[in-house]
Design a protein around this motif. Structure first.
Motif, PDB file in Angstrom:
ATOM      1  N   ALA A 134      -0.334  -0.902   9.328  1.00 38.03           N
ATOM      2  CA  ALA A 134       1.050  -1.201   8.923  1.00 38.03           C
ATOM      3  C   ALA A 134       1.063  -1.887   7.564  1.00 38.03           C
ATOM      4  O   ALA A 134       0.091  -2.507   7.146  1.00 38.03           O
ATOM      5  CB  ALA A 134       1.695  -2.103   9.976  1.00 38.03           C
ATOM      6  N   CYS A 135       2.203  -1.767   6.888  1.00 38.96           N
ATOM      7  CA  CYS A 135       2.396  -2.369   5.567  1.00 38.96           C
ATOM      8  C   CYS A 135       2.361  -3.900   5.691  1.00 38.96           C
ATOM      9  O   CYS A 135       2.997  -4.476   6.574  1.00 38.96           O
ATOM     10  CB  CYS A 135       3.741  -1.908   5.021  1.00 38.96           C
ATOM     11  SG  CYS A 135       4.244  -2.722   3.514  1.00 38.96           S
ATOM     12  N   ASP A 136       1.635  -4.548   4.787  1.00 39.11           N
ATOM     13  CA  ASP A 136       1.509  -6.009   4.813  1.00 39.11           C
ATOM     14  C   ASP A 136       2.850  -6.693   4.544  1.00 39.11           C
ATOM     15  O   ASP A 136       3.121  -7.765   5.072  1.00 39.11           O
ATOM     16  CB  ASP A 136       0.489  -6.430   3.744  1.00 39.11           C
ATOM     17  CG  ASP A 136       0.251  -7.926   3.729  1.00 39.11           C
ATOM     18  OD1 ASP A 136      -0.253  -8.450   4.740  1.00 39.11           O
ATOM     19  OD2 ASP A 136       0.578  -8.573   2.718  1.00 39.11           O
ATOM     20  N   LEU A 137       3.692  -6.034   3.744  1.00 39.45           N
ATOM     21  CA  LEU A 137       4.958  -6.665   3.349  1.00 39.45           C
ATOM     22  C   LEU A 137       6.055  -6.470   4.391  1.00 39.45           C
ATOM     23  O   LEU A 137       6.738  -7.425   4.760  1.00 39.45           O
ATOM     24  CB  LEU A 137       5.406  -6.105   1.976  1.00 39.45           C
ATOM     25  CG  LEU A 137       6.776  -6.521   1.451  1.00 39.45           C
ATOM     26  CD1 LEU A 137       6.917  -8.043   1.361  1.00 39.45           C
ATOM     27  CD2 LEU A 137       7.038  -5.909   0.064  1.00 39.45           C
ATOM     28  N   CYS A 138       6.233  -5.218   4.878  1.00 39.65           N
ATOM     29  CA  CYS A 138       7.394  -4.986   5.745  1.00 39.65           C
ATOM     30  C   CYS A 138       7.024  -4.549   7.165  1.00 39.65           C
ATOM     31  O   CYS A 138       7.903  -4.429   8.018  1.00 39.65           O
ATOM     32  CB  CYS A 138       8.330  -3.949   5.106  1.00 39.65           C
ATOM     33  SG  CYS A 138       7.703  -2.274   5.180  1.00 39.65           S
ATOM     34  N   GLY A 139       5.740  -4.255   7.420  1.00 38.82           N
ATOM     35  CA  GLY A 139       5.312  -3.897   8.775  1.00 38.82           C
ATOM     36  C   GLY A 139       5.507  -2.437   9.137  1.00 38.82           C
ATOM     37  O   GLY A 139       5.162  -2.018  10.243  1.00 38.82           O
ATOM     38  N   GLN A 181       1.541   4.789  -0.351  1.00 40.25           N
ATOM     39  CA  GLN A 181       2.733   3.982  -0.649  1.00 40.25           C
ATOM     40  C   GLN A 181       3.594   3.878   0.602  1.00 40.25           C
ATOM     41  O   GLN A 181       3.900   4.901   1.242  1.00 40.25           O
ATOM     42  CB  GLN A 181       3.528   4.622  -1.780  1.00 40.25           C
ATOM     43  CG  GLN A 181       4.733   3.781  -2.199  1.00 40.25           C
ATOM     44  CD  GLN A 181       5.333   4.244  -3.511  1.00 40.25           C
ATOM     45  OE1 GLN A 181       5.377   5.451  -3.771  1.00 40.25           O
ATOM     46  NE2 GLN A 181       5.809   3.316  -4.312  1.00 40.25           N
ATOM     47  N   CYS A 182       3.970   2.661   0.950  1.00 43.14           N
ATOM     48  CA  CYS A 182       4.810   2.425   2.128  1.00 43.14           C
ATOM     49  C   CYS A 182       6.128   3.192   1.981  1.00 43.14           C
ATOM     50  O   CYS A 182       6.784   3.119   0.937  1.00 43.14           O
ATOM     51  CB  CYS A 182       5.074   0.926   2.277  1.00 43.14           C
ATOM     52  SG  CYS A 182       6.277   0.554   3.573  1.00 43.14           S
ATOM     53  N   ALA A 183       6.504   3.914   3.029  1.00 43.58           N
ATOM     54  CA  ALA A 183       7.721   4.725   2.986  1.00 43.58           C
ATOM     55  C   ALA A 183       8.977   3.856   2.990  1.00 43.58           C
ATOM     56  O   ALA A 183      10.045   4.303   2.575  1.00 43.58           O
ATOM     57  CB  ALA A 183       7.739   5.673   4.186  1.00 43.58           C
ATOM     58  N   HIS A 184       8.851   2.607   3.416  1.00 46.89           N
ATOM     59  CA  HIS A 184      10.042   1.754   3.509  1.00 46.89           C
ATOM     60  C   HIS A 184      10.223   0.865   2.272  1.00 46.89           C
ATOM     61  O   HIS A 184      11.259   0.909   1.613  1.00 46.89           O
ATOM     62  CB  HIS A 184       9.974   0.890   4.776  1.00 46.89           C
ATOM     63  CG  HIS A 184      11.120  -0.053   4.915  1.00 46.89           C
ATOM     64  ND1 HIS A 184      12.408   0.377   5.113  1.00 46.89           N
ATOM     65  CD2 HIS A 184      11.178  -1.412   4.853  1.00 46.89           C
ATOM     66  CE1 HIS A 184      13.217  -0.668   5.176  1.00 46.89           C
ATOM     67  NE2 HIS A 184      12.491  -1.765   5.016  1.00 46.89           N
ATOM     68  N   CYS A 185       9.198   0.060   1.939  1.00 46.42           N
ATOM     69  CA  CYS A 185       9.394  -0.932   0.862  1.00 46.42           C
ATOM     70  C   CYS A 185       8.758  -0.531  -0.463  1.00 46.42           C
ATOM     71  O   CYS A 185       9.011  -1.168  -1.485  1.00 46.42           O
ATOM     72  CB  CYS A 185       8.882  -2.300   1.307  1.00 46.42           C
ATOM     73  SG  CYS A 185       7.080  -2.412   1.333  1.00 46.42           S
ATOM     74  N   GLY A 186       7.913   0.505  -0.480  1.00 51.09           N
ATOM     75  CA  GLY A 186       7.332   0.971  -1.745  1.00 51.09           C
ATOM     76  C   GLY A 186       6.044   0.269  -2.130  1.00 51.09           C
ATOM     77  O   GLY A 186       5.461   0.587  -3.173  1.00 51.09           O
TER      78      GLY A 186
HETATM   79 ZN    ZN Z   1       6.345  -1.751   3.377  1.00 52.88          ZN
END
Ligand code: ZN
Length: 310
Positions: free
Chosen positions: A10-15, A41-46
């Motif tokens: 999971a993305c460290d910033l937004c999960g 690249q995270c699909a949610h926060c970039g």
């Molecule tokens: Zn993210």
């Protein structure tokens, strides 16, 4: 050398777990280390991250002592660095309301700490490379050898400023790191963070050859948006931002392409010591900096007392 890798769930910033692959076959061209890596690249926060990445046990193998930041700077580089340091120190002093205590995470041989000390700051630092930490101590700096993840700080140890100069992108969890830094600062203290900028002209120009990827050492690549989101989430407000002017990055990108294509003689010509090249690239870096599109930026974050939990 081991080359075991782990996949990040999971993305460290937004999960968010969903991500798209930017480049799936990146190699350590800088230090010729083993392994094939990918930037996603995270699909949610970039947020951009290395995934898979070396596992914790093999990460240190990718930092041999010949890694450039561990080397003593030559005179030209030191002169360029001093110019940057003087600007950073002036902003830091203004933001902190005068000189005070500063702690640098990943201070290498302690050159910036030495500069700050000469300007009246009380300095201390941390460096995971024991040889560099010893070299810093030999110069009289208060530097301990440890990784930031395992380093412990006394609860009454509070600093006016914490500095990370091209370090946050190397850490496994910037979220955990910024939360820890928040705890190290006094109320209203300042964190100074310099990182490569994903939304830069040279990243767009060089693509997979961009120096800012530097796999597998760079685990996260930030944009202004993702770093601001990290700051908000970990209890900081963005006080000031500065875009760097480093013509080396353009020259380094060209040199990397030449090396990857086997043009060794051409790569030898593409160095920052070539005055013609420097003359062409310097205005380009000035323009990129003025328009907020240079490959490096520095954030001055102020500790807020209440974490918003955004
Ligand atoms: Zn993210």
């Amino acid at each position: 050398m081991t080359d075991a890798t782990v996949s990040i769930l999971a993305c460290d910033l937004c999960g968010t777990t969903s991500a798209r692959t930017l480049y799936g076959d990146l190699h350590d061209t800088a230090l010729k280390g083993d392994g094939v890596f990918a930037m996603v690249q995270c699909a949610h926060c970039g947020l951009v991250r290395l995934d898979p990445r070396p596992d914790a046990a093999s990460l240190a193998d990718h930092y041999p002592h010949e890694y450039v930041p561990y080397q003593k700077s030559n005179r030209l580089i030191r002169m360029l660095k001093r110019r940057q340091w003087a600007r950073t120190e002036a902003i830091l002093r203004r933001s902190a309301g005068g000189v005070g205590s500063v702690f640098e995470i990943g201070c290498a041989r302690g050159e910036f700490l030495e500069f700050l000390k000469s300007r009246g700051w009380r300095t201390a630092g941390l460096e995971m490379d024991p040889v560099s930490a010893e070299a810093a101590r030999a110069e009289g700096a208060d530097v301990r050898a440890d990784t930031f993840e395992s380093a412990e700080f006394a609860s009454n140890e509070r600093f006016d400023c914490v500095v990370l100069s091209y370090v946050l992108e190397h850490l496994p969890s910037p979220l955990a790191a910024l939360t820890k830094i928040h705890g190290m600062l006094r109320e209203g203290g300042i964190a100074v963070i310099s990182v490569p900028n994903y939304e830069s002209w040279d990243r767009r120009a060089f693509g997979r050859f961009w120096h800012g990827f530097d796999v597998p050492r760079h685990l996260h690549i930030f944009s202004e948006m993702t770093l601001r989101a990290y700051a908000a989430k970990t209890g900081f407000s963005t006080e000031h931002m500065r875009y760097g002017t480093v013509p080396n990055d353009w020259i380094g990108g060209m040199s990397r392409i030449a090396r990857e294509r086997g043009k060794v003689r051409l790569a030898g010509f593409l160095t920052y010591k070539n005055p013609l090249l420097a003359a062409v690239c310097f205005p380009l870096s000035l323009a990129a900096s003025a328009l907020g599109a240079s490959s490096r930026f520095t954030f001055f974050l102020r500790k807020r007392s209440v974490i918003s939990g955004v």
